[in-house]
Each structure stands twice: as C-alpha cells, then as structure tokens.
Design an enzyme around this catalytic site. Sequence first.
Site, PDB file in Angstrom:
ATOM      1  N   ASP A 126      73.255  14.772  11.985  1.00 18.85           N
ATOM      2  CA  ASP A 126      73.426  16.001  12.769  1.00 18.85           C
ATOM      3  C   ASP A 126      72.386  16.159  13.872  1.00 18.85           C
ATOM      4  O   ASP A 126      72.532  17.015  14.740  1.00 18.85           O
ATOM      5  CB  ASP A 126      73.482  17.250  11.868  1.00 18.85           C
ATOM      6  CG  ASP A 126      72.248  17.441  11.021  1.00 18.85           C
ATOM      7  OD1 ASP A 126      71.322  16.611  11.115  1.00 18.85           O
ATOM      8  OD2 ASP A 126      72.216  18.426  10.255  1.00 18.85           O
ATOM      9  N   ARG A 127      71.337  15.342  13.857  1.00 19.98           N
ATOM     10  CA  ARG A 127      70.340  15.442  14.929  1.00 19.98           C
ATOM     11  C   ARG A 127      70.572  14.347  15.958  1.00 19.98           C
ATOM     12  O   ARG A 127      71.216  13.335  15.667  1.00 19.98           O
ATOM     13  CB  ARG A 127      68.926  15.283  14.367  1.00 19.98           C
ATOM     14  CG  ARG A 127      68.553  16.372  13.404  1.00 19.98           C
ATOM     15  CD  ARG A 127      67.108  16.249  12.998  1.00 19.98           C
ATOM     16  NE  ARG A 127      66.729  17.366  12.161  1.00 19.98           N
ATOM     17  CZ  ARG A 127      65.486  17.811  12.027  1.00 19.98           C
ATOM     18  NH1 ARG A 127      64.501  17.227  12.662  1.00 19.98           N
ATOM     19  NH2 ARG A 127      65.231  18.839  11.249  1.00 19.98           N
TER      20      ARG A 127
ATOM     21  N   SER B   6      68.645  15.429   5.007  1.00 22.83           N
ATOM     22  CA  SER B   6      68.572  15.256   6.455  1.00 22.83           C
ATOM     23  C   SER B   6      67.642  14.123   6.865  1.00 22.83           C
ATOM     24  O   SER B   6      67.808  12.995   6.433  1.00 22.83           O
ATOM     25  CB  SER B   6      68.151  16.584   7.083  1.00 22.83           C
ATOM     26  OG  SER B   6      68.237  16.485   8.476  1.00 22.83           O
ATOM     27  N   HIS B   7      66.628  14.462   7.648  1.00 25.12           N
ATOM     28  CA  HIS B   7      65.731  13.444   8.214  1.00 25.12           C
ATOM     29  C   HIS B   7      64.602  13.091   7.243  1.00 25.12           C
ATOM     30  O   HIS B   7      63.792  12.231   7.556  1.00 25.12           O
ATOM     31  CB  HIS B   7      65.129  13.993   9.500  1.00 25.12           C
ATOM     32  CG  HIS B   7      64.472  15.321   9.260  1.00 25.12           C
ATOM     33  ND1 HIS B   7      65.214  16.464   9.062  1.00 25.12           N
ATOM     34  CD2 HIS B   7      63.182  15.667   9.105  1.00 25.12           C
ATOM     35  CE1 HIS B   7      64.393  17.481   8.831  1.00 25.12           C
ATOM     36  NE2 HIS B   7      63.155  17.014   8.848  1.00 25.12           N
TER      37      HIS B   7
ATOM     38  N   ASP C 240      69.926  11.112  12.995  1.00 24.08           N
ATOM     39  CA  ASP C 240      69.062  11.189  11.817  1.00 24.08           C
ATOM     40  C   ASP C 240      69.790  10.818  10.525  1.00 24.08           C
ATOM     41  O   ASP C 240      70.920  10.328  10.549  1.00 24.08           O
ATOM     42  CB  ASP C 240      68.455  12.585  11.692  1.00 24.08           C
ATOM     43  CG  ASP C 240      69.487  13.616  11.271  1.00 24.08           C
ATOM     44  OD1 ASP C 240      70.665  13.418  11.607  1.00 24.08           O
ATOM     45  OD2 ASP C 240      69.121  14.601  10.610  1.00 24.08           O
TER      46      ASP C 240
ATOM     47  N   ASP D 197      71.440  12.377   8.160  1.00 20.14           N
ATOM     48  CA  ASP D 197      72.793  12.866   7.884  1.00 20.14           C
ATOM     49  C   ASP D 197      73.635  13.045   9.140  1.00 20.14           C
ATOM     50  O   ASP D 197      74.707  13.651   9.095  1.00 20.14           O
ATOM     51  CB  ASP D 197      72.736  14.170   7.085  1.00 20.14           C
ATOM     52  CG  ASP D 197      72.027  15.290   7.832  1.00 20.14           C
ATOM     53  OD1 ASP D 197      71.154  14.978   8.659  1.00 20.14           O
ATOM     54  OD2 ASP D 197      72.343  16.463   7.604  1.00 20.14           O
TER      55      ASP D 197
ATOM     56  N   LYS E 108      75.226  21.307  13.662  1.00 22.24           N
ATOM     57  CA  LYS E 108      74.806  20.543  14.824  1.00 22.24           C
ATOM     58  C   LYS E 108      75.358  19.132  14.676  1.00 22.24           C
ATOM     59  O   LYS E 108      75.726  18.725  13.574  1.00 22.24           O
ATOM     60  CB  LYS E 108      73.297  20.566  14.967  1.00 22.24           C
ATOM     61  CG  LYS E 108      72.496  20.068  13.774  1.00 22.24           C
ATOM     62  CD  LYS E 108      71.035  20.337  14.035  1.00 22.24           C
ATOM     63  CE  LYS E 108      70.142  19.800  12.938  1.00 22.24           C
ATOM     64  NZ  LYS E 108      69.935  20.761  11.839  1.00 22.24           N
TER      65      LYS E 108
HETATM   66  C1  G16 Z   1      67.266  21.961   9.489  1.00 20.84           C
HETATM   67  C2  G16 Z   1      68.030  23.126  10.031  1.00 20.84           C
HETATM   68  C3  G16 Z   1      67.661  23.382  11.462  1.00 20.84           C
HETATM   69  C4  G16 Z   1      66.160  23.541  11.608  1.00 20.84           C
HETATM   70  C5  G16 Z   1      65.450  22.345  11.002  1.00 20.84           C
HETATM   71  C6  G16 Z   1      63.958  22.541  10.932  1.00 20.84           C
HETATM   72  O1  G16 Z   1      67.667  20.804  10.154  1.00 20.84           O
HETATM   73  O2  G16 Z   1      69.419  22.904   9.949  1.00 20.84           O
HETATM   74  O3  G16 Z   1      68.324  24.520  11.887  1.00 20.84           O
HETATM   75  O4  G16 Z   1      65.813  23.654  12.941  1.00 20.84           O
HETATM   76  O5  G16 Z   1      65.891  22.150   9.680  1.00 20.84           O
HETATM   77  O6  G16 Z   1      63.695  23.617  10.099  1.00 20.84           O
HETATM   78  P1  G16 Z   1      62.227  23.937   9.630  1.00 20.84           P
HETATM   79  O7  G16 Z   1      61.440  24.132  10.884  1.00 20.84           O
HETATM   80  O8  G16 Z   1      62.341  25.164   8.791  1.00 20.84           O
HETATM   81  O9  G16 Z   1      61.712  22.728   8.881  1.00 20.84           O
HETATM   82  P2  G16 Z   1      68.054  19.511   9.327  1.00 20.84           P
HETATM   83  O10 G16 Z   1      68.414  18.489  10.358  1.00 20.84           O
HETATM   84  O11 G16 Z   1      66.807  19.165   8.555  1.00 20.84           O
HETATM   85  O12 G16 Z   1      69.179  19.929   8.448  1.00 20.84           O
END
Ligand code: G16
Length: 543
Positions: free
Chosen positions: A281-282, A113-114, A277, A279, A376
């Site tokens: 999704d954000r 992800s990010h 971000d 991937d 998302k």
């Molecule tokens: C992931 C999850 C999200 C979550 C985020 C932060 O996002 O898919 O649902 O809100 O992590 O999670 P945490 O607070 O446990 O670090 P992404 O965009 O990283 O896949």
Amino acid sequence: MTIQTIATTPFAGQRPGTSGLRKKVTEFQQPGYLENFVEAIFLTLGDCSGRTLVLGGDGRFFNREAVQTILRMAAAHKVAKVLVGRGGILSTPAVSCVIRKHGANGGIVLSASHNPGGPDGDFGIKYNIENGGPAPEKITEAIFAHTLTVNAYRISDAGPVDLDRIGTTQLEDMQVEVIDPVADYAELMERLFDFDAIRALFSKGFRMRFDGMSAVSGPYAKAIIEGMLGAPAGTVINGEPREDFGGHHPDPNPVNAAELVALMDGADAPDFGAASDGDGDRNMIVGRRLAVSPSDSLAIIAANATLAPGYRAGLTGIARSMPTSQAADRVAAALGIPCYETPTGWKYFGNLLDAGMATLCGEESYGTGSDHIREKDGLWAVLFWLNLLAATGKSVNQLVEEHWARFGRNYYSRHDYEAVDAEAADQMMGALRGKLAELPGQDLGGYTVQLADDFVYTDPVDNSVATRQGVRIVMTDGSRVVLRLSGTGTEGATVRIYLERYEADPARHGLDTQAALAPLIAIAEQLSALKARTGRQQPSVVT
Ligand code: G16
C-alpha cells in the site's frame, strides 16, 4: 467435522493501533492470542450468517497458519463465504478492491505492513468494513473491548483448506473460494490509467526499475508492468514475496530502499524508479538523483490528475494527514477545491471518500490513494506517475521542478527515533503539551509561533472527534514542527518529528533538505528536549 468452543483468557495489549493490531510474531504464536483477537472481531460483527468476507495477507511468516485458523473460526461463526487469495496472498489494496468489487461485507487483512517479517519479525491483523477501508475507531474500540472479556472462542476442527488451487471448497457450511490475487486489481488499474500510452512509452525504450522488496507487490507489478504494459523482464526486481522479505526491511524510503536509490543515482540510471512496501500500500517515486517526497508526489498527482482517464472529470477535493506537508493545499487552492486535514491513519479518509468530498488522499508516510478503493495503494501511485510521464513526455525531475516553480517548494523531512523508552517518550510529549498555551506569539529561532496545539479532528461527515493526534507548532509563514508518537511500532515508542518549510523563490529550490530545515530541527529539540529525555542524539531514520 465439529464446531468446538475453546475456553480462553484475555491477553493484555490487544488494542488496535494506527492500522490494526501489530505485534511480534512470537506474541501472535502464543496459544489463543490470534484466536482471541479474531473472536473479538466476530463478537463485534454479530450474526455472520449469509455474510461474505475477504481474507488475505502479505505472505509474511505466520500468514498461512493464520489464514487456516481464521477460516476455521469464520466457519464456526456461520460466515457464508470467504474469498481468499491464492496462497493466502492479497495485498492490502487488493483486499479493498475485492471487497468492493464482490460486494463483500468486510475483510481481514494479515500484515504488519513495512515492519520486518520472519520468525523474529512482526505480524499484524486488521478488519476492513464493507466500503473496503479500515474499520473506523468505533469498531476497533469495540473489538478491543471484547478482547478484555473474551472467555471462549469458536472454531471448527476441520483440516486445512488447499490454498494453492483456484476454486471453491466447503468448510463446514461455509464456502471457501480461492481467487487469483491479482486479476480484480489489475482490471481496475486498466480502467483508471492509459495503458496504451504507457505501453507506447516502454516500446520506445523507456527504462524503469520497480523494487518489490521481496514482499507482496512483486506479483502485482510483474503481472501489470511487465505483463500488461510490456516492460522488459527484469524491470521488477526483488519480485518474489518471501516470508522474511529476504531479510529486507520492506519500507519504501531512501533508507530502506537504498539499492534502488543508489541505482537511480548512478551513471546509467533508468528513467524511473519505484518501490512498494510489505503489503503493497505504500510507494516511493524516484527520479534521477531525486527521491520524490511523498507529500510532493500527492501534490503533483493532484495538479496533473486529469491526464489519467479515471480522473478526467477532475477532483472533488484532496485530503492529507495533518503531518503531511501543505504542498497539496496549494494545488487544491489553485483548483478551487477543498483540502481536508485528517489525523494520521488511512481510516480517517474513508468518510470523506464515501461522501464524495475527496478524490485523492495522501500521507507523508509514503501513502497515496484515491476513491478507487479505501486503502492507500502503492502500485496505483506508480502507475499514476507512469501515466503522467507517458502523457507529458517529461521526466520525473522535470515534473517535480516545474511543480515547485509553479507552486513553490515545501521542504519536508521526518525524523524518527525508534524503540525509545515508552515512559520517557510519554513524559516528553506531556511536558511539550504543557508548554503549548504559552507559545503563540513567541519568537523561536527566527520564526514567530502562530499556533501551537494538540491536533483535534472533527470528522465533517459523522462529527466524530479524534483528540491528541499530534502536537503542531505552526509559524506565521506556515512553516511547521509536528511531534507525535507512532501507533504502528512494536517495540517501546517511536517518536516522529515532522518538519516543513515553504520556499516560494525558485532560486532557492535546490537547497539540501536537512540544511533548509536546520532552524526548525533546532526548534524541535529546544521545545522537546528529546536528547536529554530519551538519551538519543540522532534519529534512527530520516526520510
Ligand atoms: C499505517 C497507516 C498510515 C500511517 C502509517 C504511520 O501505514 O495506515 O495511515 O500514516 O501507518 O503511522 P504511525 O505514524 O502511527 O506509525 P501502514 O503502511 O503501516 O499500514
């Protein structure tokens, strides 16, 4: 070509977190590390003959190598067909879209992800089920259980598949179809939003900047925003995916997308700024001198949803993660629809969406989405805003201010303390949990505590229960302090403190967010003793 069985021994620490297994690239590069986890996925899936899977990732360092390994393992496990994005690329929302559109049995998403990429950065892998969404906990726990006992993995010794040519090839008995990563997704977006109205907006000179952060959403944004919607070339910046994201931290928030925020603060700012971000999704939505809080963005989209063709029939419900602000709850109440509060993690929205109980979902962590897929979706949120701007003729700032005037403003901020000593963080949370029972009724910094607990979620569809999902201290006026440990970090622990205060009076909607939240920031420190326990005096990131 033969199928080989390679002996292996388990690796510790392969339990999927909030969103799959995320580790340093160097950890994934250990011989057998990726293979063990993928074998655990296949052991969990059981007989794969006749099944179709989708495979792709955000293009970060190690993506191509991992795709080749997974293809050879899928062939060894008798998967009938794999749809893989050209170049091994598929954004996370595109994987979800392709699984649903092609009726695939599931998919494997390669992304952290990010989190930063490159040889010293992070890598990640997660499994999505046939509804297109992240596997629920019972599946991720089954995968984890297999990682503890795995003693061999099966893999074909075939050579690499050409990932750069669209078309179908054969790997053992398995078909590998390399697909255009953008086409299915773009077609879905065109059905949901009023592309004619958005095209007309751009033709009148509307100016936008979309920051692809050198990550996966660049090609999607270029094809849709510049290609289909006619925005001038150069609207999408940092639009080429790079293995190390060009050294950027591809997390769309005011700290990491500082270049975009500075542009939107400048004298000749475009009308609309947005970013996605690693991937895809954000999303981050930016007006002139205004970074829209993700919680507000969810509420504003919900309040105006029927302006987009795909949502004309209205919403059945809204869902938000527990730490996300309660701005959306106010919209749901006005619309007379339910608002569900789930734990952090997109996987918890899946059942509500499948059951038709919620249409829109959102999280404070820059994630917004709907029932169009089961992830998302960064670009979807940006297109939703473009649709709202085109349909109303208003600016981002006007839409936000009018929303606050109507519903009140939920001042909101998240303070992150990254790479904290894990033991100190656990002890801090343990001590805080120990205090919760005595807090209700107490006066703290001008507030009275109404509720203090460690959030427990019972899924209304399958009655599964998720415990220890974050400590929340809720005041009698609805203001909140929430503390939890992140499930996506790869170094030590990340402490997240979420702060929220409601303000009904429009005359007080222009305060500085941190100043507005100062009493709650002090309460968080008073209750957690974070500074003394972790040695940290300041958060590493404030959003
Ligand atoms: C992931 C999850 C999200 C979550 C985020 C932060 O996002 O898919 O649902 O809100 O992590 O999670 P945490 O607070 O446990 O670090 P992404 O965009 O990283 O896949």
